[in-house]
Design a protein around this motif. Structure first.
Motif, PDB file in Angstrom:
ATOM      1  N   THR A 150       0.821  -1.205   0.000  1.00 21.74           N
ATOM      2  CA  THR A 150       0.000   0.000   0.000  1.00 21.74           C
ATOM      3  C   THR A 150       0.859   1.262   0.000  1.00 21.74           C
ATOM      4  O   THR A 150       2.068   1.199   0.219  1.00 21.74           O
ATOM      5  CB  THR A 150      -0.944   0.004   1.226  1.00 21.74           C
ATOM      6  OG1 THR A 150      -1.838   1.095   1.141  1.00 21.74           O
ATOM      7  CG2 THR A 150      -0.166   0.098   2.520  1.00 21.74           C
ATOM      8  N   VAL A 151       0.209   2.392  -0.234  1.00 26.51           N
ATOM      9  CA  VAL A 151       0.824   3.706  -0.089  1.00 26.51           C
ATOM     10  C   VAL A 151       0.113   4.365   1.088  1.00 26.51           C
ATOM     11  O   VAL A 151      -1.107   4.480   1.086  1.00 26.51           O
ATOM     12  CB  VAL A 151       0.675   4.556  -1.371  1.00 26.51           C
ATOM     13  CG1 VAL A 151       1.295   5.926  -1.189  1.00 26.51           C
ATOM     14  CG2 VAL A 151       1.312   3.842  -2.553  1.00 26.51           C
ATOM     15  N   ASP A 152       0.863   4.766   2.102  1.00 29.91           N
ATOM     16  CA  ASP A 152       0.307   5.183   3.393  1.00 29.91           C
ATOM     17  C   ASP A 152       0.829   6.528   3.866  1.00 29.91           C
ATOM     18  O   ASP A 152       1.705   7.123   3.257  1.00 29.91           O
ATOM     19  CB  ASP A 152       0.725   4.163   4.455  1.00 29.91           C
ATOM     20  CG  ASP A 152      -0.345   3.158   4.766  1.00 29.91           C
ATOM     21  OD1 ASP A 152      -1.474   3.332   4.314  1.00 29.91           O
ATOM     22  OD2 ASP A 152      -0.023   2.181   5.459  1.00 29.91           O
ATOM     23  N   CYS A 153       0.343   6.909   5.036  1.00 30.78           N
ATOM     24  CA  CYS A 153       0.877   7.995   5.853  1.00 30.78           C
ATOM     25  C   CYS A 153       1.106   9.293   5.094  1.00 30.78           C
ATOM     26  O   CYS A 153       2.231   9.771   5.005  1.00 30.78           O
ATOM     27  CB  CYS A 153       2.182   7.568   6.522  1.00 30.78           C
ATOM     28  SG  CYS A 153       2.022   6.124   7.562  1.00 30.78           S
ATOM     29  N   VAL A 154       0.077   9.861   4.558  1.00 36.88           N
ATOM     30  CA  VAL A 154       0.214  11.122   3.847  1.00 36.88           C
ATOM     31  C   VAL A 154       0.130  12.265   4.856  1.00 36.88           C
ATOM     32  O   VAL A 154      -0.786  12.334   5.667  1.00 36.88           O
ATOM     33  CB  VAL A 154      -0.874  11.279   2.767  1.00 36.88           C
ATOM     34  CG1 VAL A 154      -0.764  12.615   2.082  1.00 36.88           C
ATOM     35  CG2 VAL A 154      -0.778  10.155   1.761  1.00 36.88           C
ATOM     36  N   GLU A 155       1.124  13.150   4.792  1.00 32.03           N
ATOM     37  CA  GLU A 155       1.166  14.310   5.671  1.00 32.03           C
ATOM     38  C   GLU A 155       1.619  15.508   4.844  1.00 32.03           C
ATOM     39  O   GLU A 155       2.473  15.378   3.969  1.00 32.03           O
ATOM     40  CB  GLU A 155       2.159  14.051   6.811  1.00 32.03           C
ATOM     41  CG  GLU A 155       2.182  15.129   7.848  1.00 32.03           C
ATOM     42  CD  GLU A 155       3.107  14.789   9.007  1.00 32.03           C
ATOM     43  OE1 GLU A 155       3.281  15.658   9.861  1.00 32.03           O
ATOM     44  OE2 GLU A 155       3.647  13.675   9.046  1.00 32.03           O
ATOM     45  N   TYR A 156       1.033  16.647   5.087  1.00 29.49           N
ATOM     46  CA  TYR A 156       1.370  17.859   4.367  1.00 29.49           C
ATOM     47  C   TYR A 156       2.048  18.831   5.331  1.00 29.49           C
ATOM     48  O   TYR A 156       1.469  19.214   6.341  1.00 29.49           O
ATOM     49  CB  TYR A 156       0.110  18.511   3.800  1.00 29.49           C
ATOM     50  CG  TYR A 156      -0.615  17.619   2.828  1.00 29.49           C
ATOM     51  CD1 TYR A 156      -0.303  17.636   1.478  1.00 29.49           C
ATOM     52  CD2 TYR A 156      -1.610  16.742   3.260  1.00 29.49           C
ATOM     53  CE1 TYR A 156      -0.955  16.812   0.581  1.00 29.49           C
ATOM     54  CE2 TYR A 156      -2.271  15.921   2.368  1.00 29.49           C
ATOM     55  CZ  TYR A 156      -1.945  15.960   1.032  1.00 29.49           C
ATOM     56  OH  TYR A 156      -2.588  15.139   0.154  1.00 29.49           O
ATOM     57  N   LYS A 157       3.300  19.213   5.036  1.00 31.18           N
ATOM     58  CA  LYS A 157       4.054  20.142   5.874  1.00 31.18           C
ATOM     59  C   LYS A 157       4.891  21.054   5.000  1.00 31.18           C
ATOM     60  O   LYS A 157       5.618  20.573   4.135  1.00 31.18           O
ATOM     61  CB  LYS A 157       5.027  19.392   6.797  1.00 31.18           C
ATOM     62  CG  LYS A 157       4.470  18.895   8.084  1.00 31.18           C
ATOM     63  CD  LYS A 157       5.631  18.360   8.924  1.00 31.18           C
ATOM     64  CE  LYS A 157       5.148  17.734  10.188  1.00 31.18           C
ATOM     65  NZ  LYS A 157       6.231  17.116  10.940  1.00 31.18           N
ATOM     66  N   ARG A 158       4.803  22.358   5.254  1.00 31.01           N
ATOM     67  CA  ARG A 158       5.654  23.353   4.590  1.00 31.01           C
ATOM     68  C   ARG A 158       5.747  23.158   3.079  1.00 31.01           C
ATOM     69  O   ARG A 158       6.835  23.169   2.514  1.00 31.01           O
ATOM     70  CB  ARG A 158       7.046  23.353   5.209  1.00 31.01           C
ATOM     71  CG  ARG A 158       7.076  23.799   6.652  1.00 31.01           C
ATOM     72  CD  ARG A 158       8.522  23.854   7.136  1.00 31.01           C
ATOM     73  NE  ARG A 158       8.663  23.433   8.505  1.00 31.01           N
ATOM     74  CZ  ARG A 158       8.785  22.173   8.935  1.00 31.01           C
ATOM     75  NH1 ARG A 158       8.776  21.181   8.092  1.00 31.01           N
ATOM     76  NH2 ARG A 158       8.923  21.911  10.210  1.00 31.01           N
ATOM     77  N   GLY A 159       4.622  22.933   2.427  1.00 27.14           N
ATOM     78  CA  GLY A 159       4.602  22.802   0.972  1.00 27.14           C
ATOM     79  C   GLY A 159       5.064  21.461   0.448  1.00 27.14           C
ATOM     80  O   GLY A 159       5.272  21.312  -0.757  1.00 27.14           O
ATOM     81  N   LEU A 160       5.262  20.488   1.319  1.00 29.37           N
ATOM     82  CA  LEU A 160       5.705  19.157   0.897  1.00 29.37           C
ATOM     83  C   LEU A 160       4.685  18.106   1.298  1.00 29.37           C
ATOM     84  O   LEU A 160       3.988  18.247   2.302  1.00 29.37           O
ATOM     85  CB  LEU A 160       7.051  18.801   1.543  1.00 29.37           C
ATOM     86  CG  LEU A 160       8.247  19.644   1.122  1.00 29.37           C
ATOM     87  CD1 LEU A 160       9.454  19.323   1.997  1.00 29.37           C
ATOM     88  CD2 LEU A 160       8.584  19.411  -0.341  1.00 29.37           C
ATOM     89  N   VAL A 161       4.607  17.049   0.500  1.00 25.51           N
ATOM     90  CA  VAL A 161       3.771  15.891   0.801  1.00 25.51           C
ATOM     91  C   VAL A 161       4.711  14.770   1.222  1.00 25.51           C
ATOM     92  O   VAL A 161       5.645  14.426   0.502  1.00 25.51           O
ATOM     93  CB  VAL A 161       2.963  15.427  -0.439  1.00 25.51           C
ATOM     94  CG1 VAL A 161       2.147  14.196  -0.124  1.00 25.51           C
ATOM     95  CG2 VAL A 161       2.090  16.543  -0.958  1.00 25.51           C
TER      96      VAL A 161
END
Length: 146
Positions: free
Chosen positions: A73-84
C-alpha cells in the motif's frame, strides 16, 4: 518477449535513507505500469539542462525497482511546509519514506492509483484463470443441470 513498461510519470522525488542519519536524497523516479524505478542522483551540479532525457549525466543508469507485485500500500500522507510526505509499504512490511512538492498532482496519489490498477488487473486475471480451470475440469458435464 515482453513489451516495455508504459511510463506513466517521470520526475523527481526525495527518499529518506535507511542509514543512521536518515537523510533525504533526491531520486529520479519513473512510474510505470509495473512499479516505481528509483535512479540515484550523481554529482553535485543541480538538475539543469535535460529534464529527464536519456543522455542526462545527472542521473545514474542503475535503478532500484519497487515492483507493484511486492507492494502492499501507499500510506501515511502528511502535508508540511509545501511538501507531501508519504510511505510505500512493501509486502514484507518494509516501509520506504518519500516526500515531494505539494504543487500539481502528488506522486503519492499517482503511485496509489497505479498500484490499485495493477492489483485489479491481477485479480481479474486470477478470476479468469479460475473460471478456465473450472470449465476445463467440469467439461464432463456432471455438474450441469438442464
Amino acid at each position: 518477449m515482453s513489451l516495455p513498461a508504459k511510463v506513466m510519470r517521470d520526475g523527481q522525488l526525495e527518499k529518506r535513507s535507511s542509514g543512521l542519519l536518515q537523510l533525504w536524497k533526491k531520486k529520479r523516479c519513473v512510474l510505470t505500469d509495473e512499479g516505481l524505478r528509483l535512479h540515484d542522483c550523481k554529482g553535485g551540479g543541480g538538475g539543469g539542462g535535460g529534464d529527464g532525457d536519456a543522455s542526462g549525466s545527472a542521473w545514474s543508469a542503475k535503478a532500484k525497482e519497487l515492483r507493484f507485485e511486492r507492494m502492499a500500500t501507499v500510506d501515511c500522507v502528511e502535508y508540511k511546509r509545501g511538501l507531501v510526505y508519504f510511505t510505500v509499504v512493501m509486502a514484507t512490511g518494509k516501509e520506504i519514506d518519500f516526500r515531494c512538492p505539494q504543487d500539481g498532482t502528488a506522486w503519492n496519489a499517482e503511485i496509489a492509483l497505479a498500484l490499485v490498477r495493477y492489483k485489479n488487473l491481477q485479480a481479474v486475471r486470477t478470476g479468469r484463470n479460475r473460471q478456465m480451470f473450472k470449465a476445463h475440469l467440469g467439461s464432463t458435464g456432471e455438474d450441469e443441470e438442464l
